[in-house]
Write an enzyme that holds these catalytic residues in place. Structure first.
Site, mmCIF file in Angstrom:
data_model
loop_
_atom_site.group_PDB
_atom_site.id
_atom_site.type_symbol
_atom_site.label_atom_id
_atom_site.label_comp_id
_atom_site.label_asym_id
_atom_site.label_seq_id
_atom_site.Cartn_x
_atom_site.Cartn_y
_atom_site.Cartn_z
ATOM 1 N N LYS A 22 0.899 -1.208 0.190
ATOM 2 C CA LYS A 22 -0.436 0.242 -0.057
ATOM 3 C C LYS A 22 0.870 0.696 0.046
ATOM 4 O O LYS A 22 0.515 2.102 -0.331
ATOM 5 C CB LYS A 22 -0.935 0.173 1.005
ATOM 6 N N ASN A 23 2.084 1.353 0.394
ATOM 7 C CA ASN A 23 2.383 2.700 1.152
ATOM 8 C C ASN A 23 3.499 2.504 -0.072
ATOM 9 O O ASN A 23 4.362 3.806 0.458
ATOM 10 C CB ASN A 23 3.054 2.420 2.826
ATOM 11 N N CYS A 117 -5.042 13.346 12.381
ATOM 12 C CA CYS A 117 -5.770 11.829 12.366
ATOM 13 C C CYS A 117 -5.484 10.919 13.746
ATOM 14 O O CYS A 117 -5.103 11.418 14.623
ATOM 15 C CB CYS A 117 -5.614 10.709 11.683
ATOM 16 N N ARG A 122 0.576 14.898 13.127
ATOM 17 C CA ARG A 122 0.561 14.864 11.336
ATOM 18 C C ARG A 122 1.345 16.144 10.647
ATOM 19 O O ARG A 122 -0.322 16.142 9.964
ATOM 20 C CB ARG A 122 -0.073 13.133 11.439
ATOM 21 N N ASP A 305 3.757 0.476 12.113
ATOM 22 C CA ASP A 305 3.604 0.120 10.882
ATOM 23 C C ASP A 305 2.990 -1.288 11.579
ATOM 24 O O ASP A 305 2.198 -1.924 11.664
ATOM 25 C CB ASP A 305 3.495 0.181 9.973
ATOM 26 N N ARG A 397 -8.329 0.006 4.902
ATOM 27 C CA ARG A 397 -7.570 0.942 3.751
ATOM 28 C C ARG A 397 -6.371 -0.548 3.486
ATOM 29 O O ARG A 397 -5.473 0.890 2.412
ATOM 30 C CB ARG A 397 -7.533 1.724 5.008
HETATM 31 N N1 EPU Z 1 5.876 15.040 10.339
HETATM 32 C C1 EPU Z 1 6.251 16.120 10.605
HETATM 33 N N2 EPU Z 1 6.206 16.865 10.112
HETATM 34 C C2 EPU Z 1 5.676 16.710 8.070
HETATM 35 C C3 EPU Z 1 6.122 15.276 8.435
HETATM 36 C C4 EPU Z 1 5.533 14.617 9.437
HETATM 37 O O1 EPU Z 1 5.788 16.802 11.898
HETATM 38 O O2 EPU Z 1 5.740 17.534 7.390
HETATM 39 C C5 EPU Z 1 5.975 13.746 11.733
HETATM 40 C C6 EPU Z 1 4.850 13.295 11.390
HETATM 41 O O3 EPU Z 1 3.690 13.576 12.100
HETATM 42 C C7 EPU Z 1 5.169 12.116 12.260
HETATM 43 C C8 EPU Z 1 6.376 11.944 11.605
HETATM 44 O O4 EPU Z 1 6.641 13.395 11.139
HETATM 45 O O5 EPU Z 1 5.090 12.114 13.464
HETATM 46 C C9 EPU Z 1 6.392 10.879 10.860
HETATM 47 O O6 EPU Z 1 5.861 10.656 9.287
HETATM 48 P P1 EPU Z 1 5.522 10.150 8.489
HETATM 49 O O7 EPU Z 1 5.963 11.541 7.524
HETATM 50 O O8 EPU Z 1 6.981 9.833 8.320
HETATM 51 O O9 EPU Z 1 5.125 9.548 7.634
HETATM 52 P P2 EPU Z 1 3.839 9.355 6.882
HETATM 53 O O10 EPU Z 1 4.742 9.971 5.318
HETATM 54 O O11 EPU Z 1 2.695 10.216 6.587
HETATM 55 C C10 EPU Z 1 3.558 6.706 5.958
HETATM 56 C C11 EPU Z 1 2.798 5.585 5.794
HETATM 57 C C12 EPU Z 1 2.885 5.495 7.288
HETATM 58 C C13 EPU Z 1 3.251 5.217 8.487
HETATM 59 C C14 EPU Z 1 5.129 6.459 8.374
HETATM 60 C C15 EPU Z 1 5.995 6.152 9.384
HETATM 61 C C16 EPU Z 1 2.231 6.547 3.718
HETATM 62 C C17 EPU Z 1 1.136 5.923 2.919
HETATM 63 N N3 EPU Z 1 1.741 5.889 5.376
HETATM 64 O O12 EPU Z 1 3.525 7.928 6.737
HETATM 65 O O13 EPU Z 1 1.985 4.538 7.226
HETATM 66 O O14 EPU Z 1 3.123 5.031 9.949
HETATM 67 O O15 EPU Z 1 5.215 6.310 6.833
HETATM 68 O O16 EPU Z 1 6.710 4.699 8.654
HETATM 69 O O17 EPU Z 1 3.352 5.993 2.943
HETATM 70 C C18 EPU Z 1 -0.084 3.011 8.416
HETATM 71 O O18 EPU Z 1 0.293 1.977 7.088
HETATM 72 O O19 EPU Z 1 -0.657 2.513 8.598
HETATM 73 C C19 EPU Z 1 0.663 4.564 7.845
HETATM 74 C C20 EPU Z 1 0.312 4.960 8.558
#
Ligand code: EPU
Length: 416
Positions: A22-23, A117, A122, A305, A397
């Site tokens: 998915k990711n 969320c 986030r 995750d 999802r």
């Molecule tokens: N963060 C910030 N600022 C930003 C972006 C992120 O402070 O601009 C913080 C977030 O608040 C969080 C941390 O950085 O505390 C990690 O966030 P990240 O951006 O790495 O996560 P994401 O891209 O929003 C993806 C996966 C998530 C997975 C995380 C961490 C996808 C679509 N989602 O989310 O997947 O938990 O990376 O590995 O790729 C899941 O599949 O259940 C899921 C939540």
């Protein structure tokens, strides 16, 4: 409302095939916007989140055809809209991944600001800081972000935290920028590498993906490409825990062992046997598992995750486990539900102390997010009686055919 019913199912036996990640597929579909040619994607899991990403692209003017099971064709030639609306972004935060490619290819994007969320606040500040550094003008208004740039220019960008989404969004934007972009303290997840491989197949020039420094040489245009999505390491990890928690003996097929090393190491520490076999990994656990301590970290650390699923496992382990969640600020929502099933877990801020109990009991519970829902199914497999899981849309999802895959392993998991 649909519910998932789980009955005590120890021990699981058999083979499960893991689907595309998915990711990985979500950013790859977004990256198809970078080209005005057709892209063909294989091993696409048709999950609810994937449907939403397809709807976002269609709302922008793309044409998406489902060619066969697991194969889609994305044609972004006729993009004629710059706006990803609230109705779609509200359903899935990852919709925000279209802003980078839209900005790079169209010079403009207007996207609803994703809210908080179930797993934390986030923010998206790191994505926006990257675009600003590359010369984009960013404005907020009426719940939307507007980004504009005639042509983005390559820059050196240091991420305060190795955010997966920010690394992906900036990498996609940089693929068509003028000059070289260097992302420092970049995320190193396998999904980042898959996205870089896809961009390179389109004629892009991305080097260093999978390390903390990614260098992207911008090109004038990208072509179409064919790509097979990598297997889902979190889906694989979830079934591996199912094998372990039920004292089962299962084979997980279609995996990349290296992507699973942090999970394999912790399962082995808990006393679970994990062996490479020609088709994938064999997981068997003849005895009740031992307690383990886990600290979630960006890759190659232990994945956030998989935290909820491992908590289900340690809820019935011998001894006391300590979990520290460092990636998200509120990812213990499953604890209250596991407690309803008899788990003995205390939380203090970002730490959880899990005192293993010999037996869980089935109860009515709710999936508070995707991985929390998976953890409840795992707990239900070893609980006495019946577990009824509500709010199953969270589970859909990220897990394709979940009850069918569990049933093939001999588990009593049904949807009503
Ligand atoms: N963060 C910030 N600022 C930003 C972006 C992120 O402070 O601009 C913080 C977030 O608040 C969080 C941390 O950085 O505390 C990690 O966030 P990240 O951006 O790495 O996560 P994401 O891209 O929003 C993806 C996966 C998530 C997975 C995380 C961490 C996808 C679509 N989602 O989310 O997947 O938990 O990376 O590995 O790729 C899941 O599949 O259940 C899921 C939540």
């Amino acid at each position: 409302m649909p519910r998932i019913i789980v009955e005590n199912s120890s021990p699981l036996r058999g083979t499960v095939r893991i689907s595309g990640a998915k990711n990985a597929v979500l950013p790859i579909i977004a990256a198809s916007l970078l080209s005005n040619d057709k892209c063909i994607l294989d091993d696409v899991p048709m999950l609810d989140d994937v449907e939403v990403m397809c709807e976002v692209l269609v709302s922008l003017g793309a044409d998406i055809k489902r060619i066969s099971s697991g194969r889609i064709e994305v044609n972004s030639r006729d993009i004629d809209n710059y706006e990803a609306p609230y109705e779609l972004v509200r359903r899935m935060r990852a919709s925000f991944l279209v802003i980078g490619p839209m900005l790079a290819r169209m010079g403009e994007a207007r996207i609803s600001l994703p809210g908080g969320c179930a797993i934390g606040t986030r923010p998206i500040d790191l994505h926006l800081k990257g675009f600003s550094a590359m010369g984009a003008e960013i404005n907020f208004g009426h719940g939307y972000i507007e980004a504009r740039a005639d042509r983005l220019r390559g820059e050196r960008i240091y991420l305060d935290f190795p955010s997966v989404g920010a690394t992906e969004n900036i990498m996609m934007a940089a693929a068509l920028a003028d000059g070289r972009t260097v992302i420092e303290n970049a995320a190193e997840e396998p999904e980042i590498v898959d996205l870089a491989n896809f961009i390179n197949k389109m004629g892009g020039n991305v080097k260093g993906a999978g390390t903390d420094t990614i260098k992207i040489e911008g090109v004038d245009e990208l072509t179409g490409a064919n790509h097979t999505v990598i297997p889902d390491r979190i889906e694989a990890g979830t079934y591996m825990v199912a094998g372990a928690i039920t004292n089962g003996d299962i084979i997980v097929e279609n995996i990349v062992t290296n992507h699973l090393m942090p999970v394999i190491a912790k399962l082995r520490e808990a006393g679970v046997f994990v062996e490479e076999v020609p088709s994938g990994l064999r997981v068997y656990a003849p005895e009740r598992v031992n307690s383990i301590d886990i600290k979630t970290l960006p890759y190659p650390g232990f994945p956030t995750d998989m935290q909820a699923q491992m908590m289900a496992l340690t809820s019935v382990a011998q001894g006391t486990s300590v979990f520290i969640e460092t990636v998200f600020d509120n990812r213990f929502m499953h604890v209250n539900e596991l407690r309803r099933m008899g788990a003995n877990i205390k939380i203090d801020g970002r730490s959880a102390v899990i005192q293993g109990v010999p037996k869980l009991t089935g109860a009515r519970v709710k999936a508070t997010d995707l991985r929390a829902g998976a953890a409840l199914i795992l707990a239900g497999l070893v609980a006495d009686g019946i577990t009824e899981i509500n709010e199953t849309h969270h589970i859909d999802r990220g897990y394709i055919d979940i009850e069918k895959k569990f049933q093939n392993l001999g588990a009593k998991v049904y949807r009503i």
